[in-house]
Write an enzyme that holds these catalytic residues in place. Sequence first.
Site, PDB file in Angstrom:
ATOM      1  N   ARG A 190       0.799  -1.219   0.000  1.00 49.38           N
ATOM      2  CA  ARG A 190       0.000   0.000   0.000  1.00 49.38           C
ATOM      3  C   ARG A 190       0.835   1.274   0.000  1.00 49.38           C
ATOM      4  O   ARG A 190       0.599   2.190  -0.787  1.00 49.38           O
ATOM      5  CB  ARG A 190      -0.913   0.059   1.235  1.00 49.38           C
ATOM      6  CG  ARG A 190      -2.212  -0.666   1.101  1.00 49.38           C
ATOM      7  CD  ARG A 190      -2.625  -1.205   2.432  1.00 49.38           C
ATOM      8  NE  ARG A 190      -1.691  -2.254   2.786  1.00 49.38           N
ATOM      9  CZ  ARG A 190      -1.837  -3.522   2.420  1.00 49.38           C
ATOM     10  NH1 ARG A 190      -2.889  -3.888   1.762  1.00 49.38           N
ATOM     11  NH2 ARG A 190      -0.925  -4.439   2.713  1.00 49.38           N
ATOM     12  N   THR A 191       1.809   1.330   0.894  1.00 48.58           N
ATOM     13  CA  THR A 191       2.556   2.581   1.051  1.00 48.58           C
ATOM     14  C   THR A 191       3.340   2.888  -0.227  1.00 48.58           C
ATOM     15  O   THR A 191       3.285   3.999  -0.759  1.00 48.58           O
ATOM     16  CB  THR A 191       3.483   2.500   2.273  1.00 48.58           C
ATOM     17  OG1 THR A 191       2.692   2.119   3.406  1.00 48.58           O
ATOM     18  CG2 THR A 191       4.154   3.825   2.552  1.00 48.58           C
TER      19      THR A 191
ATOM     20  N   LYS B  88      27.000  -3.891   0.069  1.00 50.59           N
ATOM     21  CA  LYS B  88      28.452  -3.710   0.016  1.00 50.59           C
ATOM     22  C   LYS B  88      28.952  -2.991   1.248  1.00 50.59           C
ATOM     23  O   LYS B  88      30.120  -2.676   1.360  1.00 50.59           O
ATOM     24  CB  LYS B  88      28.822  -2.895  -1.244  1.00 50.59           C
ATOM     25  CG  LYS B  88      28.366  -3.504  -2.539  1.00 50.59           C
ATOM     26  CD  LYS B  88      28.756  -2.579  -3.702  1.00 50.59           C
ATOM     27  CE  LYS B  88      28.055  -3.001  -4.987  1.00 50.59           C
ATOM     28  NZ  LYS B  88      28.132  -1.955  -6.008  1.00 50.59           N
TER      29      LYS B  88
ATOM     30  N   ARG C 188      11.361   3.677   3.528  1.00 49.44           N
ATOM     31  CA  ARG C 188      10.969   2.693   4.542  1.00 49.44           C
ATOM     32  C   ARG C 188      12.218   1.858   4.846  1.00 49.44           C
ATOM     33  O   ARG C 188      12.923   1.428   3.940  1.00 49.44           O
ATOM     34  CB  ARG C 188       9.858   1.799   4.001  1.00 49.44           C
ATOM     35  CG  ARG C 188       9.581   0.617   4.922  1.00 49.44           C
ATOM     36  CD  ARG C 188       8.322  -0.114   4.543  1.00 49.44           C
ATOM     37  NE  ARG C 188       7.147   0.670   4.882  1.00 49.44           N
ATOM     38  CZ  ARG C 188       5.902   0.194   4.867  1.00 49.44           C
ATOM     39  NH1 ARG C 188       5.678  -1.058   4.524  1.00 49.44           N
ATOM     40  NH2 ARG C 188       4.881   0.967   5.183  1.00 49.44           N
TER      41      ARG C 188
ATOM     42  N   HIS D 276       5.125   5.477  11.740  1.00 48.50           N
ATOM     43  CA  HIS D 276       4.591   5.435  10.372  1.00 48.50           C
ATOM     44  C   HIS D 276       3.676   6.666  10.227  1.00 48.50           C
ATOM     45  O   HIS D 276       2.452   6.539  10.137  1.00 48.50           O
ATOM     46  CB  HIS D 276       3.818   4.134  10.191  1.00 48.50           C
ATOM     47  CG  HIS D 276       3.526   3.763   8.767  1.00 48.50           C
ATOM     48  ND1 HIS D 276       3.793   4.587   7.699  1.00 48.50           N
ATOM     49  CD2 HIS D 276       2.978   2.617   8.239  1.00 48.50           C
ATOM     50  CE1 HIS D 276       3.419   3.987   6.585  1.00 48.50           C
ATOM     51  NE2 HIS D 276       2.930   2.795   6.885  1.00 48.50           N
TER      52      HIS D 276
END
Length: 307
Positions: free
Chosen positions: A56-57, A85, A106, A134
């Site tokens: 969704r986000t 890396k 995120r 959030h």
Amino acid sequence: MLPFASLTSSRQLTPDIISGLFVAIDNMATIVAEQGTSTLLQDKVVALLFFEPSSRTMLSFQSAAQRLKAGTIFAQSASTTSFEKGESLEDLIQIVNGYADIIVMRHSQPGSAEVAAQVSDAPFINAGDGGNEHPTQSIIDSYTIHKHRGRLDNLNVVFGFDSLQSRSIHSLSRLLAQYEGNRFTFTGPQELWPSSELLSELRAAGAQCDCVSEVDYRDNFDVVYVNRLQEERFADTTLFEANRRKYRITRDNIEGCDALLLDPLPRIDEIATEVDALENAVYFKQASYGVPVRMALLALLLGKINL
Ligand code: NCD
């Protein structure tokens, strides 16, 4: 414009800012309904860095950017970037500053959003930092409550069932605690009640907070907000297994409850599908508000509209 360059926590979302944001969100919803798109961000590039799973986000940020004609660049998992890396988050953010006008990220590490926002020259949006916050979800959630209940104060809210680890619950409770007269009942297994730090913070902000193992949903609640047990954040998988289907909204236990039923989704075990047909089950509608909410945020943080 917003009074801050980056959004990392819902603590920044004061009632004044939320009121202004809701107007901007309504305007974006009108653009989507009437024209589909606008050229507001045609000269901008949005970086979408998603180092934890998202449906969704990520999709609604992408849709929001495209509806405003912004370009988008992606990094979707740690394994496709130089993180593998050994590159630091600080270095990565400085690199992306050269490629995009705004960064949405995120990340699995609580606090990573704050670190990234500190080093970023471009506006930065926290799309979820581990089990911490959030904030964009809390705008969607409060917008949904306001749209369907007409207010954000004097609300009697149930939060379940993993208030310890759900960043959506953390952010929404912090946002709502800034309004007068709100009362929160956290329910679920005792091990997953909110941390004492969060409870103290919410009480200090003026919210009345109780924690209980079970609730009767017919008790005069205005909002029932549930989120799945956050499986990926359990250090002890036996705790997850023991509780995964124990806490669940069904037709039986929700019958006669006219509270607004919210869930940031994905739905796993916390709501039976038979509940979806109820009029007060608005979680799919809630998810759809993600697009105008994120359009408004992008436009505001990029300085293209004002509060
Ligand atoms: C939430 C999240 O990522 O924290 N999902 C979302 O953004 N709608 C809730 C969850 O994953 O349980």
